[in-house]
Design a protein around this motif. Sequence first.
Motif, short mmCIF file in Angstrom:
data_model
loop_
_atom_site.label_atom_id
_atom_site.label_comp_id
_atom_site.label_asym_id
_atom_site.label_seq_id
_atom_site.Cartn_x
_atom_site.Cartn_y
_atom_site.Cartn_z
N PHE A 395 130.37 13.26 66.03
CA PHE A 395 129.82 14.55 65.63
C PHE A 395 130.93 15.58 65.47
CE2 PHE A 395 128.61 18.76 67.21
CZ PHE A 395 127.69 19.13 66.25
N CYS A 396 131.86 15.61 66.41
CA CYS A 396 132.96 16.58 66.35
C CYS A 396 133.79 16.38 65.08
CB CYS A 396 133.86 16.44 67.59
SG CYS A 396 133.05 16.93 69.14
N ARG A 397 134.16 15.14 64.79
CA ARG A 397 134.97 14.90 63.60
C ARG A 397 134.20 15.26 62.34
NH1 ARG A 397 137.03 8.95 61.94
NH2 ARG A 397 134.79 8.72 61.56
N ASN A 398 132.93 14.96 62.30
CA ASN A 398 132.13 15.23 61.12
C ASN A 398 132.10 16.72 60.80
OD1 ASN A 398 130.32 14.74 58.96
ND2 ASN A 398 128.58 15.15 60.28
N VAL A 399 131.82 17.56 61.78
CA VAL A 399 131.69 19.00 61.52
C VAL A 399 133.05 19.66 61.31
CG1 VAL A 399 129.50 19.14 62.75
CG2 VAL A 399 131.63 19.54 63.98
N ILE A 400 134.10 19.17 61.98
CA ILE A 400 135.43 19.75 61.78
C ILE A 400 135.91 19.46 60.36
CG2 ILE A 400 137.85 19.61 62.44
CD1 ILE A 400 136.11 21.26 64.32
N GLU A 401 135.68 18.24 59.88
CA GLU A 401 136.09 17.92 58.51
C GLU A 401 135.26 18.67 57.49
OE1 GLU A 401 136.00 13.70 58.15
OE2 GLU A 401 137.90 13.42 59.20
N GLN A 402 134.03 19.00 57.81
CA GLN A 402 133.23 19.82 56.91
C GLN A 402 133.70 21.28 56.92
OE1 GLN A 402 128.94 19.26 56.87
NE2 GLN A 402 129.16 17.22 57.75
#
Length: 429
Positions: A395-402
């Motif tokens: 989840f963290c990687r997904n939202v940071i990359e967005q």
Amino acid sequence: MMTFKDKTLEAFIAFWLLLFVALFSAVTLACAWYFAWLTWQVVLSMCVMLCCYTYAIAYFRQRILLSFHRALLHIESIKQEDYKQYAKPAFPLGVVGKFHQHLRELSEELSIKKQRYDQHAFLVYQLIDQLETPVMVINQKDQLSYANGAFSLLYDGQPWQRYRNASLKLLGLLKVDNTWQLLTNKQQINQQWQISHSIFIDAGRTYQLLIFTNIESTIRNSQDKAWRQMVNVMGHEIRNSLTPVSSIAESLSARATNQRDQDALALISERCMSLQNFINRYASLTKEVNLHYEQVFAKQLAQQVKGLFEQRALHVTVKSGWIWADRSILEQVLINLVKNALEAGAETVDLVLSEDNHNTVIKVVDDGHGFANEENLFVPLFTTKQEGQGIGLSFCRNVIEQHNGSISLVNNPTHGVTVTITIPLKSAK
């Protein structure tokens, strides 16, 4: 058979003119001797005439060769790509004038083509600058001639201008059998980047164009696609099974008179609900989050996160004024990271917010036991916790990359983990 007089124009002209003078002199002397005119006055006159003939021959030869010398100067200018230099013809009309006119037209045509080529080259270099993947141009001396802004991804954020004219050894590039490789620490091959290369010619010089492709990103996209397909299939099958099971459990619970049976059926219904929530949560990981960008004051955000862990040793250091991000989602990311650190046995956790090269840099450093398998940290469903679900870091990687940012986790040299988040100060959207 070709003789010396036929090999060069100069020799051809000199041979036939000298032959004409020799024949003319011989005939004149023969006539003077035959008619008894051979006096010193006649000999003097013949010497003067011979000198005049020699001068005329030299002038004739010079005028003819001058046309070619001027044409050679014009051609030399063309070779140097100077298309504005024109040679004045020795004879404006006739075949010589026509020849120089063709040279002039050739210069104008080549000038137009060069302008078009320069425009195309300029557009190509502009396109290279816009690419998000690193691109290098290596000259004939195997030195760095040009690169785009993404060059910094390969060399710790350093601009390519600092490596201008650097050798392949300094760049960590290795060329073996027409295959390029990037070295890590000048010894091990960096498997993250795949290098494609091609050759092009600019201004008569040969250059190597190196294009770096992040294989990890490609592999990760393939993995994410596979995970999404698996979750869609798995979620569909599990939902089809959970719905009737949950419905039957609720129906039986309403009819059951034994407390033990009611508790067992209630547990079945609760686990069905938990499993359904898990599938829904995991399916949302790969979906695009609707971000609401705003100026988030770094100090206020850090204090809010610290307030949730008052009983724990969470140290906050703020060196940044504000962050351009979705406040609630970024706060949830920091909460997840601090919570993971504490659950990993950390006694102290440092949260540092700073700025670097127009980016906000957030670091979460702990002194816990670290990770045993760093390669699978962001793999969905992978977890080292007994009761974990393997969703938090994904989840963290997904939202940071967005947020057009990046996140990395590395074990510290002694113990613990350092998480680094980089987010642009301005949104790229």
